[in-house]
Scaffold this active site. Structure first.
Site, PDB file in Angstrom:
ATOM      1  N   LYS A  23      53.673  40.677  31.729  1.00 43.17           N
ATOM      2  CA  LYS A  23      54.876  39.937  31.315  1.00 43.17           C
ATOM      3  C   LYS A  23      54.651  39.214  29.986  1.00 43.17           C
ATOM      4  O   LYS A  23      55.484  39.263  29.094  1.00 43.17           O
ATOM      5  CB  LYS A  23      55.289  38.910  32.391  1.00 43.17           C
ATOM      6  CG  LYS A  23      55.610  39.516  33.752  1.00 43.17           C
ATOM      7  CD  LYS A  23      56.145  38.477  34.726  1.00 43.17           C
ATOM      8  CE  LYS A  23      55.154  37.376  35.078  1.00 43.17           C
ATOM      9  NZ  LYS A  23      53.965  37.829  35.811  1.00 43.17           N
ATOM     10  N   ARG A  98      61.036  32.405  39.868  1.00 43.52           N
ATOM     11  CA  ARG A  98      60.030  32.915  40.802  1.00 43.52           C
ATOM     12  C   ARG A  98      60.462  32.713  42.244  1.00 43.52           C
ATOM     13  O   ARG A  98      59.740  33.125  43.154  1.00 43.52           O
ATOM     14  CB  ARG A  98      58.709  32.182  40.571  1.00 43.52           C
ATOM     15  CG  ARG A  98      57.661  32.998  39.801  1.00 43.52           C
ATOM     16  CD  ARG A  98      56.457  32.126  39.696  1.00 43.52           C
ATOM     17  NE  ARG A  98      55.219  32.747  39.401  1.00 43.52           N
ATOM     18  CZ  ARG A  98      54.676  32.825  38.192  1.00 43.52           C
ATOM     19  NH1 ARG A  98      55.334  32.424  37.140  1.00 43.52           N
ATOM     20  NH2 ARG A  98      53.463  33.320  38.043  1.00 43.52           N
ATOM     21  N   ARG A 137      40.672  38.899  32.267  1.00 46.12           N
ATOM     22  CA  ARG A 137      41.383  38.673  30.996  1.00 46.12           C
ATOM     23  C   ARG A 137      41.035  37.336  30.342  1.00 46.12           C
ATOM     24  O   ARG A 137      40.659  36.376  31.004  1.00 46.12           O
ATOM     25  CB  ARG A 137      42.902  38.839  31.170  1.00 46.12           C
ATOM     26  CG  ARG A 137      43.569  37.776  31.982  1.00 46.12           C
ATOM     27  CD  ARG A 137      45.033  38.121  32.197  1.00 46.12           C
ATOM     28  NE  ARG A 137      45.672  37.080  32.979  1.00 46.12           N
ATOM     29  CZ  ARG A 137      46.941  37.095  33.352  1.00 46.12           C
ATOM     30  NH1 ARG A 137      47.725  38.107  33.030  1.00 46.12           N
ATOM     31  NH2 ARG A 137      47.440  36.110  34.055  1.00 46.12           N
ATOM     32  N   ARG A 171      41.994  31.276  31.545  1.00 45.14           N
ATOM     33  CA  ARG A 171      42.767  30.402  32.420  1.00 45.14           C
ATOM     34  C   ARG A 171      41.983  30.032  33.671  1.00 45.14           C
ATOM     35  O   ARG A 171      41.272  30.865  34.229  1.00 45.14           O
ATOM     36  CB  ARG A 171      44.071  31.096  32.824  1.00 45.14           C
ATOM     37  CG  ARG A 171      45.087  31.090  31.722  1.00 45.14           C
ATOM     38  CD  ARG A 171      46.277  31.940  32.020  1.00 45.14           C
ATOM     39  NE  ARG A 171      46.761  31.851  33.395  1.00 45.14           N
ATOM     40  CZ  ARG A 171      47.884  32.443  33.808  1.00 45.14           C
ATOM     41  NH1 ARG A 171      48.617  33.130  32.960  1.00 45.14           N
ATOM     42  NH2 ARG A 171      48.259  32.334  35.056  1.00 45.14           N
ATOM     43  N   ARG A 182      47.912  34.359  44.197  1.00 47.10           N
ATOM     44  CA  ARG A 182      49.099  34.456  43.338  1.00 47.10           C
ATOM     45  C   ARG A 182      49.904  35.711  43.664  1.00 47.10           C
ATOM     46  O   ARG A 182      51.131  35.699  43.640  1.00 47.10           O
ATOM     47  CB  ARG A 182      48.674  34.432  41.861  1.00 47.10           C
ATOM     48  CG  ARG A 182      48.199  33.031  41.446  1.00 47.10           C
ATOM     49  CD  ARG A 182      47.346  33.042  40.205  1.00 47.10           C
ATOM     50  NE  ARG A 182      48.023  33.539  39.045  1.00 47.10           N
ATOM     51  CZ  ARG A 182      47.384  34.020  37.960  1.00 47.10           C
ATOM     52  NH1 ARG A 182      46.062  34.079  37.921  1.00 47.10           N
ATOM     53  NH2 ARG A 182      48.075  34.423  36.930  1.00 47.10           N
TER      54      ARG A 182
END
Ligand code: AMP
Length: 226
Positions: A23, A98, A137, A171, A182
């Site tokens: 996203k 969400r 990531r 993160r 998540r």
């Protein structure tokens, strides 16, 4: 798309998809290609945590655990950001809504302003691949370019290919355990939004397992005809 939900003048796009679906990457491409503003509620919340605001203090533990921050906090943060002048150019919502309550609040907010959603793009991906993507990531803290340990490493270890900075950030919630929580939150609370927008005629589905540029081309076509 049906007329009742189609945007008037300001393009408003929504990117739906689980963590790791791309996203953020695709939202940045839409910023570049269409002059839209990327509105990531995750980024807004991380900024609130870093700034130590009341909202940030309440959100921090929930984010670390991979749960969803309350609709109240998220809506307050998003409403403030949407009121800023640059958003008049059009926005791409990344990570919002969400929950069904957030989607309904967004519909009400836009109806009040005589606006509507231009398109909702659902990035369709495979769960296990998402855990691998998220866990590896990292991002350049200077220019925002995204990297991945296995799929997109930097050419020189620790140095951003795009701007040369050594300020790489990761993160706090990008690890395998939190990624699974998540994903669970996504399936329980966010995935129903695919049907919500499908029923309103605004949904387009994109297979998001392939090449970033191919996916971007497909999304651009959808946006250009929205
Ligand atoms: P993201 O950067 O979109 O992956 O979001 C990171 C984290 O911020 C999520 O795991 C949630 O804890 C929180 N978050 C971001 N957007 C929302 C939202 N719209 N509603 C609730 N929590 C959110």
């Amino acid at each position: 798309m049906d007329g009742a939900t189609t945007a008037a003048t300001t393009p408003i796009l929504i990117l739906l998809g689980p963590p790791g679906a791309g996203k953020g990457t695709q939202a940045r491409k839409l910023e570049e290609g269409f002059g839209l503003i990327q509105l990531s509620t995750g980024d807004l919340l991380r900024a609130a945590v870093a700034a130590g605001t009341e909202a940030g203090k309440s959100a921090e533990a929930v984010m670390k655990a991979g749960g969803l921050v309350s609709d109240e906090i998220v809506l307050a943060i998003l409403t403030d950001r949407l009121a800023q002048d640059d958003c008049a150019k059009g926005v791409v919502l990344d990570g919002f809504p969400r929950t069904t309550a957030q989607a309904e609040a967004l519909d009400a907010m836009l109806a009040e302003r005589g606006q509507g959603i231009s398109a909702v793009i659902s990035l369709e991906v495979d769960d296990e691949a998402m855990v691998r993507r998220v866990a590896g990531r990292f991002t350049c803290g200077n220019c925002g370019e995204g990297f991945h340990e296995d799929f997109k490493p930097t050419a020189i270890d620790g140095v951003c290919d795009a701007c040369g900075s050594r300020n790489m950030t990761r993160r706090a919630d990008d690890n395998a355990d939190t990624a699974r929580s998540r994903l669970q939150a996504y399936h329980e609370q966010t995935a129903p939004l695919v049907a919500y927008y499908d029923a309103r005629g605004t949904l387009a589905r994109v297979d998001a397992m392939g090449d970033i540029e191919d996916i971007s081309t497909q999304i651009s076509r959808i946006v250009a005809s929205a």
